[in-house]
Design a protein around this motif. Structure first.
Motif, mmCIF file in Angstrom:
data_model
loop_
_atom_site.group_PDB
_atom_site.id
_atom_site.type_symbol
_atom_site.label_atom_id
_atom_site.label_comp_id
_atom_site.label_asym_id
_atom_site.label_seq_id
_atom_site.Cartn_x
_atom_site.Cartn_y
_atom_site.Cartn_z
ATOM 1 N N UNK A 91 7.995 4.047 -5.431
ATOM 2 C CA UNK A 91 6.690 3.396 -5.418
ATOM 3 C C UNK A 91 6.724 2.044 -6.105
ATOM 4 N N UNK A 92 7.331 1.987 -7.287
ATOM 5 C CA UNK A 92 7.433 0.719 -8.028
ATOM 6 C C UNK A 92 8.192 -0.323 -7.205
ATOM 7 N N UNK A 93 9.298 0.095 -6.604
ATOM 8 C CA UNK A 93 10.109 -0.832 -5.807
ATOM 9 C C UNK A 93 9.328 -1.374 -4.620
ATOM 10 N N UNK A 94 8.568 -0.521 -3.955
ATOM 11 C CA UNK A 94 7.830 -0.957 -2.765
ATOM 12 C C UNK A 94 6.541 -1.696 -3.106
ATOM 13 N N UNK A 95 6.094 -1.600 -4.344
ATOM 14 C CA UNK A 95 4.960 -2.417 -4.788
ATOM 15 C C UNK A 95 5.422 -3.836 -5.102
ATOM 16 N N UNK A 128 0.833 -1.210 0.000
ATOM 17 C CA UNK A 128 0.000 0.000 0.000
ATOM 18 C C UNK A 128 0.866 1.258 0.000
ATOM 19 N N UNK A 129 1.951 1.232 0.766
ATOM 20 C CA UNK A 129 2.866 2.375 0.800
ATOM 21 C C UNK A 129 3.471 2.615 -0.581
ATOM 22 N N UNK A 130 3.782 1.525 -1.289
ATOM 23 C CA UNK A 130 4.306 1.656 -2.647
ATOM 24 C C UNK A 130 3.321 2.328 -3.579
ATOM 25 N N UNK A 131 2.049 1.959 -3.471
ATOM 26 C CA UNK A 131 1.010 2.591 -4.291
ATOM 27 C C UNK A 131 0.921 4.088 -3.972
ATOM 28 N N UNK A 166 5.035 5.321 3.731
ATOM 29 C CA UNK A 166 5.156 6.079 2.485
ATOM 30 C C UNK A 166 5.807 7.441 2.717
ATOM 31 N N UNK A 167 5.332 8.164 3.729
ATOM 32 C CA UNK A 167 5.889 9.495 4.017
ATOM 33 C C UNK A 167 7.346 9.394 4.429
ATOM 34 N N UNK A 168 7.627 8.420 5.294
ATOM 35 C CA UNK A 168 9.014 8.238 5.740
ATOM 36 C C UNK A 168 9.912 7.856 4.565
ATOM 37 N N UNK A 169 9.411 6.980 3.697
ATOM 38 C CA UNK A 169 10.183 6.588 2.520
ATOM 39 C C UNK A 169 10.425 7.757 1.584
ATOM 40 N N UNK A 170 9.409 8.594 1.411
ATOM 41 C CA UNK A 170 9.555 9.767 0.543
ATOM 42 C C UNK A 170 10.593 10.735 1.102
ATOM 43 N N UNK A 171 10.499 11.014 2.405
ATOM 44 C CA UNK A 171 11.447 11.942 3.036
ATOM 45 C C UNK A 171 12.867 11.419 2.926
#
Length: 579
Positions: free
Chosen positions: A282-286, A95-98, A250-255
């Motif tokens: 996103x692709x990697x985490x999906x 979900x975080x990847x999406x 998702x937020x932590x990954x983006x930061x």
């Protein structure tokens, strides 16, 4: 990635090959250590390093980014595993990847820069404390330790079991720690975590075999192959349940990824594409959770190592992932014999390096609102959880920002100084003022946090019923709908008293807002002036001359004639030069 191959040569490939292999060697112990600290099997960290590392390099927006599991995710992932289980961790990661993919597609990459620095330092330092403290048990070789979600319970668990200290584990950890510290001084090009891991593992196996817990004894043998493809079960109930944790990931990954990309830019003089980077993340985490991997993001230390070892393109990131795959296929049985005590110093060193202790101390010493934001975010990260810490940190930042901005608004009554034809607040006093014309200078943004001061200042002037109110607005860069509503109320109130309200120097944004709400039409375009002098000339034509007779204020140079009852003649002065 294709753009990176412009003028690409065999010489470039050799540089990428060397950098990729070196970073891959470094990534192996880190991947396993982060997985163990996150409450999952070490091989899941390796899977993440391989799959996410390759995909982030191919699809990301930075030429030098190295992706994989990082310390920032440890407390979040551990909390998800303990609360929802490993299977749901994969769902949350998917979900975080999406979410990351959508953030990139919607071009939200630039918004990350609006997260205040004290919030980032606060939760990063808090995560470092959690990682470091979480390895004390493995360092000491404590047995029967039960993991908890909160920091205090984990510390209590360590204290209760201190009588089970394993001196062999302590010796193993000290050997690893020694070589982590010493290797960079004598062999700077060799990864110190790998040297520490190898020597301490060999020492434990040779001098006291079977006396310390290993990866195999704690988690079983590491398989020498990738796991099968497995599509996690997504249901509305699970999506609703895991929405919060997924958003945090998702937020932590983006930061983390964008901070890493910025660091890479600073080291190379390049420019990353933040939105493409989020798409790559996103692709990697999906895809990674489909093979049992955990959440991944850009790793600052590994990215910096990649650059220092001569990487010139994303090829080095792909090679880094393939190197880890090769090691997994050939050396997995040997990796299973690594003592947990050898992993602990590696993570402790990571925690120390990511703690940003110098920045933390510097911000605290300022004793400003940033110090409070930093302290609150740090404290909540350690003693509550990362989600609450970031939410409270951001909310506190917004509140304090609004407070600071509201204090920046100035509303002052002014008059023209005849000596130099400039308006000054010091000219307004009991013996020098105009009872019919009030002139105010407004400075700063007119928004919801500052409207009370604006309203009180202007309404107090209206209370004395002047004929004309002039608002000098050249230093108002922004006005929101709350500010517009208060201004509308003032205009209506003043017009009911048959007064005339004039504006000078209006900037574009406030003017646009007033036009859209029709306030501009209500006031009348003839009541807007570019310069204060033009507004004063117009205001003088609206005076009640009967009130001027006998007035001794002499606020304007025309007052000498007006107080005698004479009509106003066109002034020869270039008053329109008054801004």
């Amino acid at each position: 990635m294709l753009h990176s191959f412009n003028n690409y040569s065999m010489r470039h490939f050799r540089k990428d090959l060397l950098a990729g292999i070196i970073v891959g060697v470094i990534a192996i112990p880190l991947g396993m250590a982060f997985a163990i600290a996150s409450g999952v099997k070490p091989e899941y960290g390796i899977y993440t390093t391989i799959i996410a590392g390759i995909l982030i390099s191919i699809f990301g927006g930075s030429k030098y980014q190295i992706g994989g599991p990082t310390g920032a995710f440890v407390p979040v992932l551990l909390g998800v595993v303990m609360t929802y289980g490993y299977e749901n961790l994969l769902v949350a990661g998917f979900m975080a990847g999406v979410m990351l993919l959508l953030m990139g597609v919607l071009k939200l990459g630039a918004l990350i820069k609006f997260i205040p620095r004290p919030v980032i330092i606060g939760f990063t330092s808090g995560i470092a404390v959690i990682i470091f403290s979480g390895q004390i048990a493995n360092f000491l070789g404590l047995s029967d330790i039960e993991k908890h979600e909160d920091f205090l319970s984990n510390m209590r668990e360590i204290v209760i079991h201190l009588d089970s200290v394993n001196l062999y584990s302590v010796a193993t950890a000290i050997i690893c720690f020694f070589f982590i510290m010493v290797t960079p001084k004598f062999l700077p090009k060799i990864p110190s975590p790998l040297i520490g891991l190898l020597i301490s593992s060999i020492a434990a196996a040779y001098f006291f075999p079977g006396q310390v817990a290993t990866i195999a004894s704690a988690f079983g043998q590491i398989p020498n192959s990738l796991p099968d493809f497995h599509l996690p079960q997504l249901t509305l109930e699970k999506v609703h349940l895991l929405l919060g944790p997924a958003f945090t990931i998702a937020i932590l990954g983006a930061i983390e990824s964008l901070l890493s990309a910025v660091v890479a830019d600073g080291m190379t003089g390049s420019k990353h594409n933040s939105n493409r980077e989020l798409v790559g993340q996103g692709i990697a985490n999906i895809i990674t959770p489909l093979f049992g991997g955990i959440a991944a993001t850009g790793a600052i230390a590994r990215t910096a190592t990649n650059i220092k070892n001569g990487a010139v393109s994303p090829v080095s990131g792909v090679i880094h992932g393939l190197s880890v795959l090769l090691v997994l296929l050939l050396l997995a049985p040997y990796a299973s014999t690594i003592p947990l005590a050898s992993m602990a110093p590696i993570l402790m060193a990571v925690a120390w390096n990511m703690s940003e202790r110098k920045e933390f101390t510097r911000v605290l010493r300022t004793k400003t609102s940033d110090s409070l934001i930093l302290f609150v975010t740090f404290t909540l990260t350690v003693f509550a959880n990362l989600t609450i810490a970031v939410e409270v940190g951001l909310l506190l930042s917004v509140i304090l920002f609004v407070k600071r901005m509201s204090g920046s608004l100035k509303v002052e009554q002014v008059l023209l100084d005849p000596a130099d034809k400039k308006v000054r607040t010091t000219m307004v006093n009991g013996g020098y003022d105009c009872p019919q014309i009030n002139l105010f200078t407004v400075e700063g943004p007119l928004f919801f946090g500052a409207t009370q001061l604006f309203e009180q200042s202007i309404m107090s002037a209206i209370h004395y019923r002047p004929n004309v109110l002039i608002l000098r607005m050249s230093k108002v860069p922004y006005m929101d709908t709350t500010g517009e509503a208060i201004l509308t109320s003032i205009v209506k109130h003043f017009q009911k008293q048959d007064g005339t309200i004039l504006f000078s120097g209006m900037q574009h944004q406030p003017t646009t807002v007033m036009k859209r709400t029709k306030l501009h039409d209500r006031i009348g375009k003839e009541h807007f002036f570019d310069h204060t002098g033009e507004a004063i000339d117009f205001a003088l034509t609206k005076l009640n001359i009967d009130k001027c007779i006998g007035c001794k204020q002499y606020a304007f140079h025309e007052c000498t004639e007006l107080c005698k009852g004479n009509s106003i003649e066109k002034s020869s002065e270039k008053r329109f030069l008054v801004q």
